[in-house]
Enzyme design. Structure first.
Site, PDB file in Angstrom:
ATOM      1  N   ASP A 269       0.856  -1.187   0.000  1.00 22.04           N
ATOM      2  CA  ASP A 269       0.000   0.000   0.000  1.00 22.04           C
ATOM      3  C   ASP A 269       0.894   1.240   0.000  1.00 22.04           C
ATOM      4  O   ASP A 269       1.888   1.302   0.731  1.00 22.04           O
ATOM      5  CB  ASP A 269      -0.903   0.010   1.235  1.00 22.04           C
ATOM      6  CG  ASP A 269      -2.008   1.055   1.118  1.00 22.04           C
ATOM      7  OD1 ASP A 269      -3.010   0.757   0.459  1.00 22.04           O
ATOM      8  OD2 ASP A 269      -1.835   2.162   1.675  1.00 22.04           O
ATOM      9  N   ASN A 277      -2.571  13.025  -4.805  1.00 20.58           N
ATOM     10  CA  ASN A 277      -3.793  12.957  -5.596  1.00 20.58           C
ATOM     11  C   ASN A 277      -4.649  14.204  -5.378  1.00 20.58           C
ATOM     12  O   ASN A 277      -5.200  14.778  -6.322  1.00 20.58           O
ATOM     13  CB  ASN A 277      -4.568  11.697  -5.223  1.00 20.58           C
ATOM     14  CG  ASN A 277      -5.446  11.184  -6.342  1.00 20.58           C
ATOM     15  OD1 ASN A 277      -5.084  11.264  -7.511  1.00 20.58           O
ATOM     16  ND2 ASN A 277      -6.596  10.672  -5.993  1.00 20.58           N
ATOM     17  N   HIS A 282      -6.472  14.304  -9.887  1.00 21.40           N
ATOM     18  CA  HIS A 282      -6.625  12.861 -10.112  1.00 21.40           C
ATOM     19  C   HIS A 282      -5.879  12.394 -11.356  1.00 21.40           C
ATOM     20  O   HIS A 282      -5.430  11.246 -11.413  1.00 21.40           O
ATOM     21  CB  HIS A 282      -8.108  12.506 -10.223  1.00 21.40           C
ATOM     22  CG  HIS A 282      -8.848  12.664  -8.926  1.00 21.40           C
ATOM     23  ND1 HIS A 282      -8.689  11.801  -7.877  1.00 21.40           N
ATOM     24  CD2 HIS A 282      -9.732  13.607  -8.502  1.00 21.40           C
ATOM     25  CE1 HIS A 282      -9.451  12.178  -6.856  1.00 21.40           C
ATOM     26  NE2 HIS A 282     -10.085  13.274  -7.218  1.00 21.40           N
ATOM     27  N   ASP A 312      -4.708   2.494  -4.194  1.00 20.35           N
ATOM     28  CA  ASP A 312      -3.248   2.433  -4.234  1.00 20.35           C
ATOM     29  C   ASP A 312      -2.739   1.174  -3.537  1.00 20.35           C
ATOM     30  O   ASP A 312      -1.653   1.161  -2.975  1.00 20.35           O
ATOM     31  CB  ASP A 312      -2.633   3.680  -3.601  1.00 20.35           C
ATOM     32  CG  ASP A 312      -3.085   3.888  -2.156  1.00 20.35           C
ATOM     33  OD1 ASP A 312      -4.014   3.184  -1.718  1.00 20.35           O
ATOM     34  OD2 ASP A 312      -2.517   4.754  -1.472  1.00 20.35           O
TER      35      ASP A 312
END
Length: 661
Positions: A269, A277, A282, A312
């Protein structure tokens, strides 16, 4: 003759299998069907010719009964052998097949001329019986040959016209009515047969074309289905295998695993992806994920599966033991951490990993994933940036969580939940301005449970809304008992802000106690806003619209503090307790003063948390802070203690300069 036909059947090419219609080019399909029929044509022609020569042996010259038919029959047998010769794949090239078909037409016409000329030559000898035999030979042989040439209509037509035309001219020259009638009868029957064969051939062609079109569409559908299946198991953004493929492969490996075979499941992760982001958009976040996906794909060993599971988070399936898997996971994390160029922007993200071993950690895909996820969770919270193996210690933590979940699922929230209250005071007079309601859970089965465990467990078991509303009901009851000049702060989690049902229920309760709305302060933390800041903003504006105020708690520890101050409808900023320890340092005081000035510039009240010593309180006061909260002034108290604390009438009037007054 029977022996001859049995031999002919035995000599059929054994390797030939009739292909379903539409799967071969039309000339090839035509050629393969002719291979089944032309040997019979030559067999019929040779047999009938032998019989005709035999019946004329006593009346015709040897040349016509032996020499000429022997040459013609030998030619037919040679052609039969050529058609019976096994074919190879390269012999079915369209160009070669078309050449063979053209040759077959020419040979058929040549043989037709040869045999009809020979037959009419024999007709010069013998009586009526021999003449009748010649007519029958011409009729039945030509009709049989036409039938055998039905997949080569040009040859059938040319043979029919050549033989019957020649026979009709011969009959006319003989000026014999019966012979002329026979020739006409044969011609009419042949014409009808040729029409039927021509229609049949066109039907064959139409069927082949229709079947070819059907097969083409089937191939397209199969290709589309294959592509859809691939896309269904592929992440559209990164091109990596997706969650469906990951779990299907995991199930397959579990089914095929032997007792002595082990493999590892890992989860990776990204750290600090969310602020990138949110800050850069985005589109840049998606591009970053694509680059990371390419790195993972190119850096993984061939026997390692890397999949994007969503957001993610990436999944790993690694053949081998834990040491090998941990080394691979660490190498992949190193690849992820390398800086990334996004146009003119340079960014970098970290990552944490969780790892489990089959079958020690579990024997089902669900169990392996859950334990890998728990190891990842532990890595992100306790050992950020590292790879954590699932262990017995983590298993005990899971069991603790399971016990918490079981206890909360069966909990009587009304009796087990309560609020404690920690005052917020003026730094100069220590007068209580507000109290913060703090959740407390005492379980009959587990005893006292921390607020963090309560909230996390409630979110996992789906009782977050019930817990929040139960505590809020108690907060409203407590607020009604407090003096009119004292406010009450109530904490909302990210789950609360993202749940429209919770917000509606809060607003409904405030509406029933509208006279208390202006004394309510809803506290939120930046970490609770990270996932859905847009939805949180909408929820906070609705709460603020009914008269409540909004406070941002733990300011300075989040990822995007300045953007939060700008975007959210805030009234109060509570500076995280970690800054209080720096009040004794000149650099710390300057930093905190800068934060205070920023809050003032945005017309926000400012509370400094975590005051635990007198020197810190003095530092806060000298730093310009008017409001503070901490153990030095008051620890969390029960409502009865708060009421006793507030019982004496305040000697100083509320300060009009801040919104708590």
């Amino acid at each position: 003759m029977i022996v001859f036909f049995r031999l002919l059947t035995f000599m059929r090419p054994r390797e030939h299998v009739i292909h379903p219609a539409g799967q071969l080019p039309l000339p090839v399909a035509q050629f393969l069907r002719l291979r089944d029929q032309i040997p019979w044509l030559y067999g019929l022609l040779a047999t009938n010719s032998v019989i005709l020569a035999y019946t004329h042996r006593a009346v015709a010259p040897t040349t016509l009964t032996i020499t000429v038919p022997a040459v013609l029959i030998l030619a037919t047998l040679v052609r039969m052998a050529m058609w019976l010769t096994p074919i190879r794949a390269e012999d079915l090239a369209v160009a070669k097949v078309e050449a063979k078909l053209r040759s077959a037409v020419a040979v058929a016409v040549a043989l037709a001329i040869g045999f009809v000329t020979w037959a009419l030559g024999l007709d010069q000898y013998g009586n009526a019986w021999e003449h009748g035999h010649v007519a029958i030979y011409v009729a039945v042989t030509v009709l049989g040959c036409i039938f055998c040439l039905n997949y080569l209509p040009l040859a059938a037509t040319l043979v029919g016209v050549t033989v019957i035309g020649t026979f009709l001219v011969y009959a006319l020259l003989q000026q014999t009515e019966i012979l002329i009638a026979i020739a006409i009868n044969i011609g009419l029957v042949a014409a009808m047969i040729l029409k039927l064969l021509n229609d049949s051939y066109h039907g064959f062609v139409d069927l082949e074309l229709a079947q070819r079109d059907l097969h083409r569409k089937r191939r397209q559908a199969q290709a589309l289905g294959t592509e859809n299946a691939r896309l269904a198991e592929t992440d559209a953004l990164t091109g990596l295998p997706n969650r469906r493929f990951f779990f299907a492969m995991l199930d397959s490996m579990i089914e095929q695993a032997s007792a002595d075979h082990s493999f590892c499941v890992g989860l990776i992760d990204l750290d600090r992806f969310k602020p990138i982001n949110d800050t850069h958009g985005h589109a840049q976040g998606d591009r970053l994920l694509q680059i990371i996906g390419e790195r993972l794909q190119s850096s993984r060993p061939d026997d390692v599966i890397v999949a994007r599971l969503g957001g993610d988070e990436f999944g790993l399936i690694i053949n081998g033991g834990a040491d090998k898997a941990e080394a691979i996971a660490n190498s992949l994390c190193t690849a992820v951490r390398a800086p990334v160029r996004l146009g003119d922007l340079g960014v970098s993200v970290g990552c944490s990993a969780g790892l489990v071993v089959f079958p020690q950690a579990g024997t089902t895909a669900h169990a392996l994933y859950d334990r890998a996820d728990f190891a990842l969770y532990h890595a992100k919270n306790q050992k950020r940036g590292q790879c954590v193996r699932f262990s017995g210690e983590l298993e005990n933590l899971i069991r603790t969580e399971q016990a918490l979940e079981a206890a909360l699922q069966g909990a009587d929230l009304q009796t087990e939940l309560r609020l404690a209250f920690q005052p917020i005071v003026y730094t100069d007079t220590l007068e209580v301005v507000s109290v913060e309601g703090l959740a407390r859970w005492t379980s009959p089965r587990l005893g006292v449970v921390s607020p963090e465990q309560l909230i996390q467990t409630a979110e996992r078991v789906g009782r977050a809304r019930e817990v929040t509303l139960t505590l809020f009901d108690k907060a409203l009851v407590s607020l009604a008992r407090l003096p009119a000049n004292v406010r009450l702060s109530f904490n909302l989690s990210g789950i609360d802000l993202g749940d429209p049902g919770t917000i509606e229920a809060l607003l409904s309760r405030i509406g029933q106690e509208h006279h208390l709305a202006h004394r309510l302060v809803f506290e939120i933390t930046e970490s609770s806003l990270i996932a859905e800041i847009e939805a949180a903003e909408v929820a906070l504006r609705r709460l603020r619209a009914v008269g409540a105020q909004i406070a941002l708690d733990d300011f300075g520890t989040g990822y995007s503090s300045l953007s939060s101050l700008h975007m959210l409808p805030l009234d109060i900023v509570k500076i995280d307790r970690s800054f209080a320890t720096r009040l004794d340092e000149p650099s710390g005081r300057r930093l905190i003063a800068a934060i205070r000035n920023l809050a003032r510039a945005l017309s926000l009240d400012c509370v400094i948390e975590g005051i635990e010593t007198e020197s810190q309180l003095i530092g806060a006061r000298l730093g310009g802070f008017t409001l503070a909260q901490g153990y030095y002034m008051h620890r969390p108290l029960e409502m009865a203690d708060i009421l006793r604390l507030l019982a004496p009438a305040p000697t100083a009037s509320p300060h009009p300069r801040n919104r708590f007054g």
